[in-house]
Scaffold this motif. Structure first.
Motif, PDB file in Angstrom:
ATOM      1  N   MET A   1      -2.800   3.980   0.992  1.00  0.00           N
ATOM      2  CA  MET A   1      -2.311   3.026   1.964  1.00  0.00           C
ATOM      3  C   MET A   1      -0.816   2.840   1.734  1.00  0.00           C
ATOM      4  O   MET A   1      -0.390   2.632   0.616  1.00  0.00           O
ATOM      5  CB  MET A   1      -3.076   1.705   1.803  1.00  0.00           C
ATOM      6  N   ARG A   4       1.115  -2.325   5.593  1.00  0.00           N
ATOM      7  CA  ARG A   4       0.221  -3.082   6.473  1.00  0.00           C
ATOM      8  C   ARG A   4       0.879  -4.410   6.776  1.00  0.00           C
ATOM      9  O   ARG A   4       1.413  -5.057   5.875  1.00  0.00           O
ATOM     10  CB  ARG A   4      -1.113  -3.278   5.759  1.00  0.00           C
ATOM     11  N   ILE A  76      -6.610  -7.021   2.319  1.00  0.00           N
ATOM     12  CA  ILE A  76      -5.526  -6.044   2.353  1.00  0.00           C
ATOM     13  C   ILE A  76      -5.139  -5.626   0.945  1.00  0.00           C
ATOM     14  O   ILE A  76      -4.990  -4.438   0.647  1.00  0.00           O
ATOM     15  CB  ILE A  76      -4.306  -6.607   3.112  1.00  0.00           C
ATOM     16  N   THR A  86     -10.877   0.172   1.663  1.00  0.00           N
ATOM     17  CA  THR A  86      -9.799   0.149   2.643  1.00  0.00           C
ATOM     18  C   THR A  86     -10.226  -0.755   3.777  1.00  0.00           C
ATOM     19  O   THR A  86     -11.413  -0.923   4.054  1.00  0.00           O
ATOM     20  CB  THR A  86      -9.486   1.564   3.174  1.00  0.00           C
ATOM     21  N   THR A  87      -9.267  -1.365   4.439  1.00  0.00           N
ATOM     22  CA  THR A  87      -9.555  -2.296   5.514  1.00  0.00           C
ATOM     23  C   THR A  87     -10.423  -1.642   6.580  1.00  0.00           C
ATOM     24  O   THR A  87     -10.155  -0.539   7.008  1.00  0.00           O
ATOM     25  CB  THR A  87      -8.243  -2.800   6.145  1.00  0.00           C
TER      26      THR A  87
END
Length: 91
Positions: A1, A4, A76, A86-87
């Motif tokens: 990631m 975000r 998050i 993971t989201t």
């Protein structure tokens, strides 16, 4: 990631500044987890600390997060941690 952005449902007021969004950047680095205990389960305080470091906000801002915003930050931040979901990933 890699990053975000969370638009806060309840903005945080810090002095004359109103914080309406948090931008979490990655990847996770040593500076984000520095000072955390090794080999223990992370508690809410640890996750908020890492979350604050990922979005560049001090503990005073993270401490004022409310309701849905607080849980969104936890979700998050967990996505950045090894072994975290993971989201949007189902449990």
């Amino acid at each position: 990631m890699h990053s975000r952005t969370l638009t806060l449902k309840t903005p945080v007021v810090r002095g004359s500044e109103t914080i309406t969004e948090l931008v979490f950047t990655g990847p996770l680095k040593g500076r984000h987890v520095k000072g955390l205990p090794v080999g223990s389960t992370m508690c809410m305080e640890h996750i908020l600390m890492v979350g604050g470091r990922l979005c560049g906000q001090p503990p005073s801002v993270m401490d004022e997060l409310q309701g849905e915003d607080l849980f969104a930050v936890l979700e998050i931040t967990s996505g950045f941690l090894p072994g975290g979901r993971t989201t949007g990933q189902p449990p």
